[in-house]
Each structure stands twice: as structure tokens, then as C-alpha cells.
Scaffold this motif. Structure first.
Motif, PDB file in Angstrom:
ATOM      1  N   ASP A 164       0.769  -1.091  -0.096  1.00 30.76           N
ATOM      2  CA  ASP A 164       0.014  -0.186   0.165  1.00 30.76           C
ATOM      3  C   ASP A 164       0.890   1.279  -0.058  1.00 30.76           C
ATOM      4  OD1 ASP A 164      -2.401  -1.311   0.156  1.00 30.76           O
ATOM      5  OD2 ASP A 164      -2.383  -1.595   2.251  1.00 30.76           O
ATOM      6  N   CYS A 165       0.424   2.156  -0.542  1.00 32.81           N
ATOM      7  CA  CYS A 165       0.779   3.599  -0.400  1.00 32.81           C
ATOM      8  C   CYS A 165       0.279   4.092   0.894  1.00 32.81           C
ATOM      9  CB  CYS A 165       0.624   4.568  -1.734  1.00 32.81           C
ATOM     10  SG  CYS A 165       1.083   6.204  -1.274  1.00 32.81           S
ATOM     11  N   VAL A 166       1.151   4.202   1.942  1.00 28.75           N
ATOM     12  CA  VAL A 166       0.575   4.659   3.207  1.00 28.75           C
ATOM     13  C   VAL A 166       0.837   6.214   3.514  1.00 28.75           C
ATOM     14  CG1 VAL A 166       0.505   4.252   5.699  1.00 28.75           C
ATOM     15  CG2 VAL A 166       1.071   2.177   3.875  1.00 28.75           C
ATOM     16  N   ILE A 167      -0.113   6.710   3.844  1.00 31.56           N
ATOM     17  CA  ILE A 167       0.089   8.336   4.219  1.00 31.56           C
ATOM     18  C   ILE A 167      -0.578   8.454   5.570  1.00 31.56           C
ATOM     19  CG2 ILE A 167      -0.787  10.555   3.755  1.00 31.56           C
ATOM     20  CD1 ILE A 167      -1.242   9.936   0.553  1.00 31.56           C
ATOM     21  N   PRO A 168       0.177   9.040   6.487  1.00 31.86           N
ATOM     22  CA  PRO A 168      -0.247   9.401   7.779  1.00 31.86           C
ATOM     23  C   PRO A 168      -0.724  10.807   8.040  1.00 31.86           C
ATOM     24  CG  PRO A 168       2.311   9.917   7.634  1.00 31.86           C
ATOM     25  CD  PRO A 168       1.802   9.144   6.252  1.00 31.86           C
ATOM     26  N   TYR A 174     -12.879   2.953  -2.048  1.00 28.31           N
ATOM     27  CA  TYR A 174     -11.914   2.727  -3.309  1.00 28.31           C
ATOM     28  C   TYR A 174     -11.518   4.113  -3.864  1.00 28.31           C
ATOM     29  CZ  TYR A 174     -13.242  -2.227  -3.385  1.00 28.31           C
ATOM     30  OH  TYR A 174     -13.228  -3.617  -2.917  1.00 28.31           O
ATOM     31  N   VAL A 175     -10.396   4.108  -4.779  1.00 27.39           N
ATOM     32  CA  VAL A 175     -10.490   5.261  -5.747  1.00 27.39           C
ATOM     33  C   VAL A 175     -10.005   4.330  -6.964  1.00 27.39           C
ATOM     34  CG1 VAL A 175      -8.806   6.810  -6.480  1.00 27.39           C
ATOM     35  CG2 VAL A 175      -9.257   6.811  -3.988  1.00 27.39           C
ATOM     36  N   GLY A 176     -11.059   4.589  -7.935  1.00 23.69           N
ATOM     37  CA  GLY A 176     -10.968   3.758  -9.321  1.00 23.69           C
ATOM     38  C   GLY A 176     -11.357   2.260  -8.756  1.00 23.69           C
ATOM     39  N   LYS A 177     -10.545   1.289  -9.080  1.00 23.61           N
ATOM     40  CA  LYS A 177     -10.471  -0.053  -8.794  1.00 23.61           C
ATOM     41  C   LYS A 177      -9.392  -0.182  -7.632  1.00 23.61           C
ATOM     42  CE  LYS A 177     -12.018  -1.729 -13.050  1.00 23.61           C
ATOM     43  NZ  LYS A 177     -11.785  -2.562 -14.313  1.00 23.61           N
ATOM     44  N   LYS A 178      -8.659   0.717  -6.952  1.00 29.28           N
ATOM     45  CA  LYS A 178      -7.650   0.457  -6.144  1.00 29.28           C
ATOM     46  C   LYS A 178      -8.614   0.409  -4.662  1.00 29.28           C
ATOM     47  CE  LYS A 178      -4.404  -0.111  -8.920  1.00 29.28           C
ATOM     48  NZ  LYS A 178      -5.244   0.125 -10.373  1.00 29.28           N
ATOM     49  N   PRO A 179      -8.441  -0.423  -3.787  1.00 26.40           N
ATOM     50  CA  PRO A 179      -9.019  -0.268  -2.553  1.00 26.40           C
ATOM     51  C   PRO A 179      -8.462   0.526  -1.548  1.00 26.40           C
ATOM     52  CG  PRO A 179      -7.892  -2.605  -2.561  1.00 26.40           C
ATOM     53  CD  PRO A 179      -7.964  -1.780  -3.892  1.00 26.40           C
ATOM     54  N   VAL A 180      -8.990   1.039  -0.641  1.00 25.34           N
ATOM     55  CA  VAL A 180      -8.640   2.035   0.371  1.00 25.34           C
ATOM     56  C   VAL A 180      -8.696   1.444   1.851  1.00 25.34           C
ATOM     57  CG1 VAL A 180      -8.284   4.166   1.357  1.00 25.34           C
ATOM     58  CG2 VAL A 180      -8.630   4.129  -1.253  1.00 25.34           C
ATOM     59  N   HIS A 181      -7.534   1.548   2.678  1.00 24.45           N
ATOM     60  CA  HIS A 181      -8.105   1.055   4.140  1.00 24.45           C
ATOM     61  C   HIS A 181      -7.363   2.076   5.178  1.00 24.45           C
ATOM     62  CE1 HIS A 181      -9.644  -2.855   2.683  1.00 24.45           C
ATOM     63  NE2 HIS A 181      -8.363  -3.001   1.857  1.00 24.45           N
ATOM     64  N   SER A 241      -0.333   4.963  23.163  1.00 19.93           N
ATOM     65  CA  SER A 241       0.666   3.976  23.484  1.00 19.93           C
ATOM     66  C   SER A 241       1.434   3.713  22.308  1.00 19.93           C
ATOM     67  CB  SER A 241       0.026   2.927  24.062  1.00 19.93           C
ATOM     68  OG  SER A 241      -0.613   2.196  23.453  1.00 19.93           O
ATOM     69  N   GLY A 242       1.013   4.007  21.161  1.00 17.51           N
ATOM     70  CA  GLY A 242       1.925   3.630  19.857  1.00 17.51           C
ATOM     71  C   GLY A 242       1.451   2.431  19.191  1.00 17.51           C
ATOM     72  N   GLU A 243       0.083   1.684  19.769  1.00 16.54           N
ATOM     73  CA  GLU A 243      -0.347   0.448  19.015  1.00 16.54           C
ATOM     74  C   GLU A 243      -1.123   0.981  17.785  1.00 16.54           C
ATOM     75  OE1 GLU A 243      -3.181  -3.217  20.291  1.00 16.54           O
ATOM     76  OE2 GLU A 243      -2.785  -1.755  21.752  1.00 16.54           O
ATOM     77  N   ARG A 244      -1.009   0.256  16.825  1.00 16.72           N
ATOM     78  CA  ARG A 244      -1.936   0.395  15.709  1.00 16.72           C
ATOM     79  C   ARG A 244      -2.657  -0.728  15.419  1.00 16.72           C
ATOM     80  NH1 ARG A 244       2.608   2.238  11.006  1.00 16.72           N
ATOM     81  NH2 ARG A 244       3.690   3.855  12.169  1.00 16.72           N
ATOM     82  N   ASP A 245      -4.130  -0.241  15.148  1.00 16.88           N
ATOM     83  CA  ASP A 245      -5.196  -1.225  14.918  1.00 16.88           C
ATOM     84  C   ASP A 245      -6.053  -0.702  14.095  1.00 16.88           C
ATOM     85  OD1 ASP A 245      -6.621  -3.438  15.099  1.00 16.88           O
ATOM     86  OD2 ASP A 245      -6.561  -3.797  17.366  1.00 16.88           O
ATOM     87  N   VAL A 246      -7.233  -1.315  13.568  1.00 17.33           N
ATOM     88  CA  VAL A 246      -8.274  -0.678  13.131  1.00 17.33           C
ATOM     89  C   VAL A 246      -8.900   0.094  13.684  1.00 17.33           C
ATOM     90  CG1 VAL A 246      -8.692  -2.869  11.465  1.00 17.33           C
ATOM     91  CG2 VAL A 246      -9.714  -2.796  13.734  1.00 17.33           C
ATOM     92  N   ILE A 247      -9.599   1.239  13.084  1.00 16.12           N
ATOM     93  CA  ILE A 247     -10.298   2.104  13.956  1.00 16.12           C
ATOM     94  C   ILE A 247     -11.638   1.551  14.370  1.00 16.12           C
ATOM     95  CG2 ILE A 247     -11.493   4.504  13.812  1.00 16.12           C
ATOM     96  CD1 ILE A 247      -8.355   4.574  12.881  1.00 16.12           C
ATOM     97  N   ALA A 248     -11.799   1.843  15.750  1.00 17.24           N
ATOM     98  CA  ALA A 248     -13.066   1.347  16.433  1.00 17.24           C
ATOM     99  C   ALA A 248     -13.806   2.294  17.145  1.00 17.24           C
ATOM    100  CB  ALA A 248     -12.442   0.201  17.457  1.00 17.24           C
ATOM    101  N   LEU A 262      -3.817   9.062  12.113  1.00 16.68           N
ATOM    102  CA  LEU A 262      -4.546   8.146  11.272  1.00 16.68           C
ATOM    103  C   LEU A 262      -3.605   7.699  10.142  1.00 16.68           C
ATOM    104  CD1 LEU A 262      -7.344   6.836   9.942  1.00 16.68           C
ATOM    105  CD2 LEU A 262      -7.728   9.176   8.967  1.00 16.68           C
ATOM    106  N   PHE A 263      -3.639   6.512   9.679  1.00 20.74           N
ATOM    107  CA  PHE A 263      -2.847   5.949   8.446  1.00 20.74           C
ATOM    108  C   PHE A 263      -3.856   5.571   7.329  1.00 20.74           C
ATOM    109  CE2 PHE A 263      -0.038   5.502  12.286  1.00 20.74           C
ATOM    110  CZ  PHE A 263       0.965   5.894  11.608  1.00 20.74           C
ATOM    111  N   ALA A 264      -3.637   6.121   6.152  1.00 23.27           N
ATOM    112  CA  ALA A 264      -4.607   5.659   5.178  1.00 23.27           C
ATOM    113  C   ALA A 264      -3.771   4.996   4.131  1.00 23.27           C
ATOM    114  CB  ALA A 264      -5.248   6.842   4.538  1.00 23.27           C
ATOM    115  N   GLY A 265      -4.182   3.847   3.591  1.00 24.67           N
ATOM    116  CA  GLY A 265      -3.383   3.406   2.467  1.00 24.67           C
ATOM    117  C   GLY A 265      -4.350   2.727   1.175  1.00 24.67           C
ATOM    118  N   ILE A 266      -3.647   3.161   0.244  1.00 26.71           N
ATOM    119  CA  ILE A 266      -4.095   2.705  -0.996  1.00 26.71           C
ATOM    120  C   ILE A 266      -3.432   1.488  -1.709  1.00 26.71           C
ATOM    121  CG2 ILE A 266      -3.025   4.532  -2.304  1.00 26.71           C
ATOM    122  CD1 ILE A 266      -5.398   4.655  -4.406  1.00 26.71           C
ATOM    123  N   GLN A 267      -4.161   0.559  -2.147  1.00 30.86           N
ATOM    124  CA  GLN A 267      -3.480  -0.496  -2.750  1.00 30.86           C
ATOM    125  C   GLN A 267      -2.727  -0.285  -3.939  1.00 30.86           C
ATOM    126  OE1 GLN A 267      -5.343  -4.518  -2.165  1.00 30.86           O
ATOM    127  NE2 GLN A 267      -4.448  -5.140  -4.280  1.00 30.86           N
TER     128      GLN A 267
END
Length: 364
Positions: A110-114, A135-142, A149-156, A164-169
Motif C-alpha cells: 500500500d501507499c501509506v499516508i499518515p 475505493y479510488v478507481g479500482k484500488k481499495p483504500v484502508h 501508546s503507539g499501538e496500531r489497529d483498525v479504527i474502533a 490516522l494511517f490511510a493506505g491505497i493498494q
């Protein structure tokens, strides 16, 4: 009507009845062929899910000299201290697993943008802002978030996040991320950042596109799909009877008409196509297909598919052939299996092991 017309009418009627009767006879013979093939009492370990558990159980290979007796070590006696040490090791392993869990944002593919916040932002507020960006076009975005504390996980909901970290495949089978898609992704992220008072760190476009093209080259070089066919050597097979028998053996039918052999964990081991439309009554060729990068080596997808093809050929009185209709010997299949293992090794070396979430995302 004249006698000649009556005679011609009678002859035409007789011919039509004869053709219909012949077609019915052909279908009957095809149906009996399939019924006899799958009702001969033979037990197929791969295909028959009704076998006793001790018969279908997989046994791991053991590398040992058959002439050397194998002795088992005595069972260890667990003292309280040993049990405590083992419990500590198990807990430590559990922590390691939780740390190494796979997240939907993957820096390798993924191209990850903080997007960094001045103060922690609640999960429900973030979710409301990112809900429409999937999605952007056919590329999924997560998206994932990082807590104080520095722990990374899905937004809940209920969580609080400092970044926030955004990633496009960057790559899929449809192609690599292009400049237009990247620009659209950045534009939408800037709007999200403005609404959340965040500071995005946008990477250089040329660097991102160059990386995406390199990754796409890897996907193109490792996009391997292997097939084997079972061709009828005599009469065609009755489709309805054949599909019913295959479903009984464990195949699941998909909406597109293909049959899938499940891998046991909700995925696909390989698929089978009858090569005819749903309106057809007969088929004389079956095609089994393995999506190599999407099946883990431990499942031996090619070995299972080859064994299935040989079993079907034996049962149906057919021949295992390649796409050019040339017979494939067991030796040739074994040689291909060796090449598949080399393929798996290359994928593992590139940190994209076959069957992993990373591989399944790239080869989708």
C-alpha cells in the motif's frame, strides 16, 4: 392430400421421432456412464468427504532411514516450576502473535499516508469522515489508527487515536496505481484532514508511482494459473448427474457455473469448469484450475488438483490432458509440482508468501 404427400408426411414424422429417440438414448447412456463411474464403491480420499476421519486424516512425512528403529523419548514429568515456565512461554507467544497480526494497511503493498492529530480524536468521529472512501478507481483504500501508546489497529468506536494511517493498494491484477488515481486519493485525504484538523504527510508522487510499477512487474511475473483437463475418450457425460456427484464429493457450485473445492478455511483450493453453458445437457471435457499465488504451499493445491484429475479420469473413463489436448503423464505432473515449489520459494523470498493475505490482495 395426395398419396405422395401423405407418404412424405409419414416419413418426416418417423425421422423426427427417430432423432428425438436417438438424443434421449444418448443422454441416457451419458447419465448411466456417470452413475456407474461414481457408484462403483471406490473410496476416493481426496474427493469423498464421507470417509471415516482416520482414513481422510493427513499424515506429515517423516525423514528417517526405514532400517533404523525409531524410539520415542520418555514422556517428561512436569513439575510445578516447569509448568509455570511453559505457561509463561505460551503467554509470551500469544503476545507475539497479537503484535504480528496482519492489518488492512500494509506498507509493502500500500501507499501509506499518515495524518497526525494535534490532540487524540475519537474513533467514531474518524469513522464518520472515512466512511465513503473505500475505493479510488479500482484500488481499495484502508485505514488504521495509532493510539497514544503507539499501538496500531483498525479504527474502533470508543477508541482514541493520535495518528490516522490511510493506505491505497498500489497493485492488483487490473494494473498498477497511476498518477490520476494517486492525485484523487491525495485530494480526498486532504479534505478528510481538514475536517479532522490533521496534518497529512504526502509522499512524492514520482516515488510512489515508480514503486507501484516495480510491484506490478512482480505481480505480472508471478501471476501463475495452472490447469489440467479431463477429456472423454468415449461418450460425453450427462451434466446434471455429473454435477450432483461432484457436489456430493465436496465441490461447491459458484454462480458463474464453476465448481470450487474448498480449502477447509473458507477459501478455494482449486476450481472445476464443465466448459459448457447451463442449458447444455452433456459435456466431454472438464477443466481444473489452480490459482497458484493464492493457495498456501502447505495445502499442496497442485498435488490435490492433479490427484483429483487422475481420479476423475479413472472413474469417468477419460484422459488427463493439457490445454492442447495432449495426454499428461504422472511423471510430467510430478515435474510441474517441482516447478510449483520453486515458485513458492521465490514468493516467500519476496516477502509475499503464496496464500497469505498480502498475496491474495495483490492477485485479486
Amino acid at each position: 392430400m395426395t398419396d405422395l404427400q401423405l407418404s412424405l408426411l409419414a416419413i418426416s414424422g418417423t425421422l423426427v421421432v427417430g432423432v428425438v429417440a436417438f438424443n434421449k438414448w444418448q443422454e441416457y447412456k451419458a447419465k448411466k456412464t456417470v452413475e456407474n463411474a461414481f457408484d462403483d464403491g471406490q473410496d476416493d480420499v481426496l474427493l469423498n468427504p464421507d470417509l471415516p476421519a482416520d482414513v481422510t486424516q493427513r499424515h506429515e512425512p517423516v525423514f528417517a532411514d526405514e532400517n533404523i528403529p525409531v524410539t520415542r523419548p520418555a514422556e517428561p514429568v512436569l513439575t510445578d516450576s516447569v509448568e509455570s515456565e511453559l505457561a509463561a512461554e505460551v503467554n509470551e507467544d500469544a503476545k507475539t502473535v497479537s503484535v504480528e497480526k496482519e492489518l488492512p494497511v500494509d506498507e509493502l503493498i500500500d501507499c501509506v499516508i499518515p495524518l497526525e492529530f494535534d490532540t487524540p480524536v475519537r474513533g467514531e468521529k474518524i469513522l464518520a469522515e472515512i466512511a465513503d472512501l473505500k475505493y479510488v478507481g479500482k484500488k481499495p483504500v484502508h485505514f488504521i489508527g495509532q493510539t497514544h501508546s503507539g499501538e496500531r489497529d483498525v479504527i474502533a468506536i470508543g477508541g482514541a487515536y493520535t495518528t490516522l494511517f490511510a493506505g491505497i493498494q498500489m497493485v492488483s491484477r487490473s494494473g498498477a496505481l497511476n498518477e490520476l488515481e494517486y492525485s484523487e486519493f491525495v485530494m480526498k485525504l486532504r479534505a478528510i484532514a481538514d475536517n479532522l484538523n490533521a496534518h497529512p504527510d504526502i509522499p512524492d508522487m514520482n516515488s510512489v508511482i515508480s514503486h507501484a510499477r516495480e510491484l506490478h512487474q512482480f505481480v505480472a511475473e508471478h501471476d501463475a494459473q495452472l490447469s489440467v483437463n479431463v477429456a472423454a475418450t468415449g461418450a460425453a457425460w450427462a451434466l446434471n448427474t455429473l454435477i450432483a456427484a461432484l457436489e456430493k464429493m465436496g465441490f461447491d457450485q459458484r454462480p458463474d457455473g464453476r465448481l470450487m473445492m474448498p480449502d477447509g478455511d473458507g477459501g478455494s483450493l482449486f476450481t472445476l469448469s464443465t466448459n459448457v453453458g447451463v442449458s447444455e445437457a452433456l459435456t466431454s471435457r472438464l477443466t481444473l484450475l489452480l490459482d497458484v499465488p493464492c493457495v498456501a504451499p502447505s495445502r499442496d493445491g497442485f498435488g490435490a488438483m492433479a490427484a483429483c484429475a487422475r481420479s476423475l479420469a479413472t472413474r469417468l473413463g477419460g484422459t488427463v490432458v493439457d490445454d492442447g489436448n495432449q495426454p499428461i503423464s504422472k511423471a510430467a505432473l510430478d515435474e510441474i509440482a517441482g516447478q510449483v515449489n520453486e515458485f513458492y520459494a521465490a514468493m516467500a523470498e519476496a516477502q509475499i508468501p503464496a496464500g497469505s493475505v498480502r498475496a491474495q490482495r495483490l492477485f485479486s
